[in-house]
Design a protein around this motif. Structure first.
Motif, PDB file in Angstrom:
ATOM      1  N   GLN A 116     -12.362  14.609 -59.835  1.00  0.00           N
ATOM      2  CA  GLN A 116     -13.775  14.611 -59.459  1.00  0.00           C
ATOM      3  C   GLN A 116     -14.655  14.710 -60.714  1.00  0.00           C
ATOM      4  OE1 GLN A 116     -14.610  17.566 -56.455  1.00  0.00           O
ATOM      5  NE2 GLN A 116     -13.193  16.647 -54.990  1.00  0.00           N
ATOM      6  N   ARG A 117     -14.205  15.499 -61.685  1.00  0.00           N
ATOM      7  CA  ARG A 117     -14.956  15.584 -62.954  1.00  0.00           C
ATOM      8  C   ARG A 117     -14.909  14.250 -63.693  1.00  0.00           C
ATOM      9  NH1 ARG A 117     -12.276  20.511 -62.663  1.00  0.00           N
ATOM     10  NH2 ARG A 117     -13.715  22.239 -62.251  1.00  0.00           N
ATOM     11  N   LYS A 118     -13.763  13.577 -63.598  1.00  0.00           N
ATOM     12  CA  LYS A 118     -13.632  12.257 -64.222  1.00  0.00           C
ATOM     13  C   LYS A 118     -14.589  11.269 -63.564  1.00  0.00           C
ATOM     14  CE  LYS A 118     -10.234   8.672 -65.372  1.00  0.00           C
ATOM     15  NZ  LYS A 118      -8.840   8.192 -65.191  1.00  0.00           N
ATOM     16  N   LEU A 119     -14.715  11.365 -62.242  1.00  0.00           N
ATOM     17  CA  LEU A 119     -15.645  10.512 -61.501  1.00  0.00           C
ATOM     18  C   LEU A 119     -17.075  10.724 -62.004  1.00  0.00           C
ATOM     19  CD1 LEU A 119     -16.680   8.731 -59.196  1.00  0.00           C
ATOM     20  CD2 LEU A 119     -16.316  10.643 -57.622  1.00  0.00           C
ATOM     21  N   ILE A 120     -17.460  11.973 -62.182  1.00  0.00           N
ATOM     22  CA  ILE A 120     -18.810  12.305 -62.668  1.00  0.00           C
ATOM     23  C   ILE A 120     -19.022  11.749 -64.073  1.00  0.00           C
ATOM     24  CG2 ILE A 120     -20.296  14.238 -63.378  1.00  0.00           C
ATOM     25  CD1 ILE A 120     -18.829  15.794 -61.032  1.00  0.00           C
ATOM     26  N   PRO A 134      -7.370   8.898 -51.013  1.00  0.00           N
ATOM     27  CA  PRO A 134      -7.224   9.194 -49.584  1.00  0.00           C
ATOM     28  C   PRO A 134      -8.321  10.102 -49.059  1.00  0.00           C
ATOM     29  CG  PRO A 134      -5.666  10.489 -50.872  1.00  0.00           C
ATOM     30  CD  PRO A 134      -6.333   9.554 -51.836  1.00  0.00           C
ATOM     31  N   ALA A 135      -8.322  10.295 -47.761  1.00  0.00           N
ATOM     32  CA  ALA A 135      -9.306  11.156 -47.103  1.00  0.00           C
ATOM     33  C   ALA A 135      -9.234  12.577 -47.663  1.00  0.00           C
ATOM     34  CB  ALA A 135      -9.038  11.173 -45.596  1.00  0.00           C
ATOM     35  N   GLY A 136     -10.393  13.204 -47.760  1.00  0.00           N
ATOM     36  CA  GLY A 136     -10.429  14.611 -48.156  1.00  0.00           C
ATOM     37  C   GLY A 136     -10.435  14.868 -49.632  1.00  0.00           C
ATOM     38  N   THR A 137     -10.485  13.813 -50.464  1.00  0.00           N
ATOM     39  CA  THR A 137     -10.455  14.009 -51.917  1.00  0.00           C
ATOM     40  C   THR A 137     -11.859  14.198 -52.508  1.00  0.00           C
ATOM     41  OG1 THR A 137     -10.327  11.600 -52.161  1.00  0.00           O
ATOM     42  CG2 THR A 137      -8.266  12.833 -52.308  1.00  0.00           C
ATOM     43  N   GLY A 138     -12.881  14.189 -51.655  1.00  0.00           N
ATOM     44  CA  GLY A 138     -14.237  14.480 -52.127  1.00  0.00           C
ATOM     45  C   GLY A 138     -14.950  13.307 -52.765  1.00  0.00           C
ATOM     46  N   LYS A 139     -14.467  12.091 -52.526  1.00  0.00           N
ATOM     47  CA  LYS A 139     -15.094  10.904 -53.124  1.00  0.00           C
ATOM     48  C   LYS A 139     -16.552  10.774 -52.677  1.00  0.00           C
ATOM     49  CE  LYS A 139     -12.446   7.999 -50.858  1.00  0.00           C
ATOM     50  NZ  LYS A 139     -11.665   8.889 -49.988  1.00  0.00           N
ATOM     51  N   THR A 140     -16.723  10.723 -51.367  1.00  0.00           N
ATOM     52  CA  THR A 140     -18.067  10.519 -50.815  1.00  0.00           C
ATOM     53  C   THR A 140     -18.962  11.711 -51.120  1.00  0.00           C
ATOM     54  OG1 THR A 140     -17.124   9.177 -49.037  1.00  0.00           O
ATOM     55  CG2 THR A 140     -19.346  10.052 -48.691  1.00  0.00           C
ATOM     56  N   TYR A 141     -18.437  12.913 -50.942  1.00  0.00           N
ATOM     57  CA  TYR A 141     -19.231  14.127 -51.125  1.00  0.00           C
ATOM     58  C   TYR A 141     -19.724  14.237 -52.567  1.00  0.00           C
ATOM     59  CZ  TYR A 141     -20.635  18.901 -49.953  1.00  0.00           C
ATOM     60  OH  TYR A 141     -21.365  20.037 -49.682  1.00  0.00           O
ATOM     61  N   THR A 142     -18.821  13.969 -53.506  1.00  0.00           N
ATOM     62  CA  THR A 142     -19.209  14.017 -54.918  1.00  0.00           C
ATOM     63  C   THR A 142     -20.233  12.931 -55.228  1.00  0.00           C
ATOM     64  OG1 THR A 142     -17.012  14.862 -55.494  1.00  0.00           O
ATOM     65  CG2 THR A 142     -18.339  13.976 -57.295  1.00  0.00           C
ATOM     66  N   GLY A 289     -16.500   1.310 -63.979  1.00  0.00           N
ATOM     67  CA  GLY A 289     -15.467   2.334 -64.087  1.00  0.00           C
ATOM     68  C   GLY A 289     -14.661   2.432 -62.808  1.00  0.00           C
ATOM     69  N   VAL A 290     -13.417   2.822 -62.942  1.00  0.00           N
ATOM     70  CA  VAL A 290     -12.549   3.015 -61.769  1.00  0.00           C
ATOM     71  C   VAL A 290     -11.822   4.355 -61.922  1.00  0.00           C
ATOM     72  CG1 VAL A 290     -10.645   2.108 -60.384  1.00  0.00           C
ATOM     73  CG2 VAL A 290     -12.183   0.514 -61.568  1.00  0.00           C
ATOM     74  N   VAL A 291     -11.882   5.173 -60.876  1.00  0.00           N
ATOM     75  CA  VAL A 291     -11.137   6.428 -60.885  1.00  0.00           C
ATOM     76  C   VAL A 291     -10.286   6.484 -59.623  1.00  0.00           C
ATOM     77  CG1 VAL A 291     -13.044   7.709 -59.807  1.00  0.00           C
ATOM     78  CG2 VAL A 291     -11.272   8.956 -61.052  1.00  0.00           C
ATOM     79  N   TYR A 292      -9.032   6.890 -59.807  1.00  0.00           N
ATOM     80  CA  TYR A 292      -8.114   7.017 -58.674  1.00  0.00           C
ATOM     81  C   TYR A 292      -7.881   8.501 -58.381  1.00  0.00           C
ATOM     82  CZ  TYR A 292      -7.126   2.033 -59.086  1.00  0.00           C
ATOM     83  OH  TYR A 292      -7.251   0.661 -59.122  1.00  0.00           O
ATOM     84  N   LEU A 293      -8.246   8.924 -57.167  1.00  0.00           N
ATOM     85  CA  LEU A 293      -7.978  10.286 -56.733  1.00  0.00           C
ATOM     86  C   LEU A 293      -6.722  10.272 -55.885  1.00  0.00           C
ATOM     87  CD1 LEU A 293     -11.365   9.702 -56.465  1.00  0.00           C
ATOM     88  CD2 LEU A 293     -11.270  12.187 -56.351  1.00  0.00           C
ATOM     89  N   ASP A 294      -6.020  11.399 -55.831  1.00  0.00           N
ATOM     90  CA  ASP A 294      -4.778  11.450 -55.051  1.00  0.00           C
ATOM     91  C   ASP A 294      -4.708  12.736 -54.254  1.00  0.00           C
ATOM     92  OD1 ASP A 294      -3.993  13.462 -56.866  1.00  0.00           O
ATOM     93  OD2 ASP A 294      -3.071  11.984 -58.202  1.00  0.00           O
ATOM     94  N   ASP A 295      -3.527  12.986 -53.658  1.00  0.00           N
ATOM     95  CA  ASP A 295      -3.422  14.149 -52.773  1.00  0.00           C
ATOM     96  C   ASP A 295      -3.649  15.473 -53.489  1.00  0.00           C
ATOM     97  OD1 ASP A 295      -1.107  13.781 -54.162  1.00  0.00           O
ATOM     98  OD2 ASP A 295       0.249  14.118 -52.483  1.00  0.00           O
TER      99      ASP A 295
END
Length: 320
Positions: A116-120, A134-142, A289-295
């Motif tokens: 999430q910090r990388k996304l920011i 996946p769901a629940g990784t905080g993509k939309t919320y962040t 930019g592209v960031v991949y979040l995981d479980d």
């Protein structure tokens, strides 16, 4: 005797005035020569013109503070009423230096994981970012927090949140109710995030005035989106044409964030996901930019991680 009337807009007067008007009583203590009356969403003040000007300035500082932190306590009021420099009044954040937004009731909204910090960080460096996971990784919320932060800091003039309403069909024609009632179920996660970050009165005003717009992807056609922070959510459910249409809406001074989970595609069979295609086509384009979040980034209930892992195993085994 001069009169000053201050009207509070976009903020809850009850919260601003405090329990049993405690904050108003504090103002009276610091301005004993003024007659101060709180009525509805107005503060009516009588007194000397010079003193009224000072009162107006201090209340404006209090409103600014409340707008940023969504809270007003006795210590904050006393600091603001006795200080000459609002800039010096920023609350020391200490470990909270990564706070994105001060949400409703003073809730601190900050990144929870390294990705999430990388996304920011990527969003600071690029005008367009894909957040995949996946769901629940905080993509939309962040993403919504970043958008609210940009709006508060006047980096953009509006927030536009969109998603393909694929579950209902893009035309939504067979659903009962007016347009807003039809759309709300599909936009609910976006509303939920906004409600955590912006007080109800202010959020309602932003939506009414078009400062925050929440609409299905079909409504983006033909528009040029400038001076805006734009989030395309659930992008795995876009087609080639929809994704291309969305990405080419980008105008001047715009930030685009595209979120999605390639593992949860609801498109008809043999229809290629616009998100998967975009990642292949645009992966090496400078400025994206592209960031991949995981479980490991899942911040919902602890069981969600286990559920994702269990399904991942089935999918990898081909359902065996």
């Amino acid at each position: 005797m001069n009169e000053l009337i201050l009207e509070l807009t976009e903020i809850n007067p009850r919260e601003f005035f405090g329990e049993q008007n405690a904050n108003i009583e504090l103002l009276k203590k610091y301005f004993p020569k003024l007659k101060i009356v709180a009525r509805g969403n107005k503060i009516i003040v009588f007194g000397d013109e010079e003193m009224l000007e000072e009162f107006d300035k201090r209340v404006d500082m209090l409103v600014t503070h409340f707008g940023k932190y969504n809270k007003l306590d006795q210590n904050s009021i006393e600091r603001i009423l006795t200080s000459d420099d609002l800039g010096a009044l920023e609350e020391p954040e200490g470990k909270g230096g990564d706070v994105l937004v001060h949400g409703v009731n003073g809730r601190l909204i900050r990144p929870q994981t390294a990705n999430q910090r990388k996304l920011i960080d990527l969003m600071k460096k690029n005008d367009m970012v894909f957040a995949i996971g996946p769901a629940g990784t905080g993509k939309t919320y962040t993403g919504v927090a970043l958008a609210v932060k940009a709006l508060k800091e006047k980096q953009v003039k509006r927030i536009i949140l969109t998603r393909p309403a694929v579950e209902a069909g893009e035309n939504l024609g067979f659903l009962p109710g007016d347009l807003k009632e039809k759309l709300d179920p599909y936009m609910q996660p976006l509303y939920d995030a906004l409600r955590d970050m912006i007080p109800p009165e202010k959020l309602a005003s932003f939506i009414e005035n078009g400062i925050i717009q929440i609409a299905p992807l079909a409504f983006m056609r033909g528009r040029t989106l400038d001076n805006a922070f734009v989030i395309l959510d659930e992008a795995q459910n876009t087609t080639h044409a929809q994704m291309k249409m969305f990405l080419t809406r980008m105008g001047k001074n715009a930030k685009f964030m595209i979120t999605g989970d390639p593992g949860q595609i609801d498109l008809p069979r043999r229809v290629i996901s616009g998100l998967k295609e975009a990642l292949l086509v645009l992966g090496n384009v400078k400025g994206i930019g592209v960031v991949y979040l995981d479980d490991k980034d899942v911040i919902r209930h602890r069981l969600v991680k286990d559920i994702i892992e269990a399904y991942k195993k089935i999918e990898h085994d081909g359902g065996q």
